[in-house]
Design an enzyme around this catalytic site. Structure first.
Site, PDB file in Angstrom:
ATOM      1  N   SER A   4     -38.585 -60.978  40.677  1.00 48.48           N
ATOM      2  CA  SER A   4     -40.525 -60.762  39.752  1.00 48.48           C
ATOM      3  C   SER A   4     -41.335 -60.136  40.761  1.00 48.48           C
ATOM      4  CB  SER A   4     -40.528 -61.711  38.501  1.00 48.48           C
ATOM      5  OG  SER A   4     -41.105 -62.940  39.444  1.00 48.48           O
ATOM      6  N   THR A  34     -34.426 -61.474  37.086  1.00 48.39           N
ATOM      7  CA  THR A  34     -35.485 -62.722  36.875  1.00 48.39           C
ATOM      8  C   THR A  34     -34.816 -62.160  35.443  1.00 48.39           C
ATOM      9  OG1 THR A  34     -36.785 -61.190  37.024  1.00 48.39           O
ATOM     10  CG2 THR A  34     -35.845 -63.506  38.746  1.00 48.39           C
ATOM     11  N   ARG A  63     -45.248 -65.791  31.285  1.00 50.27           N
ATOM     12  CA  ARG A  63     -46.163 -65.302  32.563  1.00 50.27           C
ATOM     13  C   ARG A  63     -48.070 -65.973  32.061  1.00 50.27           C
ATOM     14  NH1 ARG A  63     -42.150 -64.541  33.848  1.00 50.27           N
ATOM     15  NH2 ARG A  63     -41.214 -62.416  34.583  1.00 50.27           N
ATOM     16  N   ASP A 120     -47.575 -73.264  34.815  1.00 52.20           N
ATOM     17  CA  ASP A 120     -46.313 -73.011  36.288  1.00 52.20           C
ATOM     18  C   ASP A 120     -46.563 -71.680  36.438  1.00 52.20           C
ATOM     19  OD1 ASP A 120     -43.657 -72.981  37.221  1.00 52.20           O
ATOM     20  OD2 ASP A 120     -43.464 -72.054  36.271  1.00 52.20           O
ATOM     21  N   GLU A 131     -51.333 -64.133  40.335  1.00 51.52           N
ATOM     22  CA  GLU A 131     -50.065 -64.540  41.873  1.00 51.52           C
ATOM     23  C   GLU A 131     -49.670 -63.341  42.241  1.00 51.52           C
ATOM     24  OE1 GLU A 131     -46.816 -66.048  39.463  1.00 51.52           O
ATOM     25  OE2 GLU A 131     -47.931 -66.932  37.847  1.00 51.52           O
ATOM     26  N   HIS A 140     -44.379 -71.315  39.320  1.00 55.60           N
ATOM     27  CA  HIS A 140     -43.853 -70.681  38.899  1.00 55.60           C
ATOM     28  C   HIS A 140     -42.582 -70.830  39.547  1.00 55.60           C
ATOM     29  CE1 HIS A 140     -43.873 -66.600  37.487  1.00 55.60           C
ATOM     30  NE2 HIS A 140     -42.654 -67.121  36.677  1.00 55.60           N
ATOM     31  N   GLY A 149     -38.207 -71.901  35.891  1.00 53.64           N
ATOM     32  CA  GLY A 149     -36.996 -71.519  35.685  1.00 53.64           C
ATOM     33  C   GLY A 149     -35.851 -71.369  36.839  1.00 53.64           C
ATOM     34  N   TYR A 150     -36.973 -72.304  38.134  1.00 51.79           N
ATOM     35  CA  TYR A 150     -35.620 -72.416  39.373  1.00 51.79           C
ATOM     36  C   TYR A 150     -34.736 -73.010  39.933  1.00 51.79           C
ATOM     37  CZ  TYR A 150     -38.178 -68.750  42.574  1.00 51.79           C
ATOM     38  OH  TYR A 150     -38.813 -67.613  43.137  1.00 51.79           O
TER      39      TYR A 150
END
Length: 380
Positions: A54, A75, A209, A233, A238, A255, A258-259
């Site tokens: 992203s 992503t 987002r 998050d 960013e 961010h 979802g990692y």
């Protein structure tokens, strides 16, 4: 890799932070790894395939007059892809919707555990009910927890409600994509007026987002009256995030909701499958797709205290918060640009396994209801 037929040789340019590149694309040709944030058109002059995350804006300026035939984003979102332009040029594209949905859902529950907030008996509001919001909704239903969702594209959802009703719940989870045009834009959907509707003592968790929330309005509210707990998050602008807002929130992370390692690999696999369909390539499977052995966990506690400590043993968001604040301090004191520090945290993010990799080995004081809740959350 095992393939059903011989694959063509392709030149693949890929973000260096995409995991499993050799595993899922190594059989297709040459892979050139590049920093996604600074990718240039010149680096694509011999590329057949472009794989991004992203952080890379893929548009005419980047791809025009290059041989790229396929763009894959490993992503869930597509706001960084100019899909209209790609399609007008006959360039196939794909994202990986839902690949990290479970990872984000686990982030939500671990965040509440880190804040020592017992979610049982509390009401939830979900802003955006796509893959992530939908997964959270199903998990909450399985746990017997009430929730309301606001998503103008999902008005037939049985839990559908107005935005005002969603913001009146005890825990508000923001998972909306960033949409700037069309009938239902989400840019600054949670503006100053909306944020004022959040009840005192509530919890706001934003993992969709960053610009869905007006960050300036949120900072002003936090400075004036921090009535509700705030977890961010995702951030506006960013990776150059507002350090004053970081200091004002209760928990922050770079961010990475979802990692999880599982989610990342799923995204890579989904893009490989899309590439196979687009270019009519042979199917491939990793040589060893087995999961890692389950790690045993134990607790002498009972009730929510046991749930809290078991979740934090698997993943503790406070560690991400500490790393982000340390990076902010480095940016302020040592002259390191925050955007550099933010990206470094994402690039060097430690391997995080999802709950399914863990097994409850010993828990003599847990009742059946608590065990069932842990099973629903994903702990074996």
């Amino acid at each position: 890799m095992t393939t059903s037929q011989v694959a063509p040789s392709l030149n693949i340019v890929a973000d260096e932070n995409i995991p499993g590149l050799d595993q899922w694309f190594g059989d297709l040709g040459n892979i050139t790894r590049v920093p996604g944030r600074t990718l240039t058109r010149e680096q694509l002059m011999n590329a057949d395939v472009l794989l991004v995350r992203s952080v890379t804006e893929v548009n005419e300026a980047l791809v025009a007059r290059t041989p790229v035939r396929f763009v894959g984003s490993c992503t869930i979102g597509t706001d960084h892809l100019d899909t209209d332009w790609l399609e007008s040029q006959g360039i196939a594209w794909s994202a990986a919707p839902g690949c990290n949905a479970n990872s984000v859902v686990e982030y939500v529950f671990c965040t509440l555990a880190a804040l020592d907030i017992d979610w049982r008996g509390r009401s939830f509001g979900i802003v955006g009910c796509g893959n992530v919001g939908g997964s959270l909704q199903r998990k909450l239903r399985a746990l017997g927890i009430d929730c309301k969702i606001y998503d103008p594209w999902k008005t037939d959802n049985p839990d559908s409600a107005s935005l005002e009703a969603v913001l009146a719940q005890d825990v508000i989870c923001q998972h909306a994509p960033l949409v700037k045009v069309g009938p239902h834009p989400s840019l600054h959907m949670l503006d100053a007026t909306a944020l004022e509707r959040i009840c005192p003592g509530a919890v706001l968790i934003s993992a969709g987002r960053g610009a869905v929330i007006d960050n300036r309005a949120l900072l002003a509210l936090r400075k004036r009256e921090p009535r509700f707990t705030t977890v961010l998050d995702v951030w506006e602008n960013e990776p150059d995030i507002d350090l004053n807002l970081l200091q004002a929130v209760d928990l922050g992370s770079p961010h990475i909701a979802g990692y999880s390692h599982d989610g990342k690999l799923t995204g890579t696999r989904m893009v490989r499958e899309a590439l196979e369909r687009a270019l009519e390539l042979p199917a491939a499977e990793p040589a060893d797709a087995s999961q890692a052995p389950q790690a045993p966990l134990s607790t002498e506690l009972s009730g929510f205290a046991a749930i809290r400590d078991l979740l934090l043993a698997m993943y503790n968001p406070r560690e991400d918060d500490a790393r982000l604040r340390a990076a902010a301090s480095e940016a302020e004191n040592d002259g390191v640009p925050m955007k550099v520090a933010f990206d470094r945290l994402r690039k060097q993010y430690p391997k995080r396994l999802e709950f399914s990799h863990y097994q409850l080995a010993q828990a003599p004081n847990l009742d059946d209801a608590t065990r069932q809740q842990l099973a629903i959350l994903g702990l074996k």
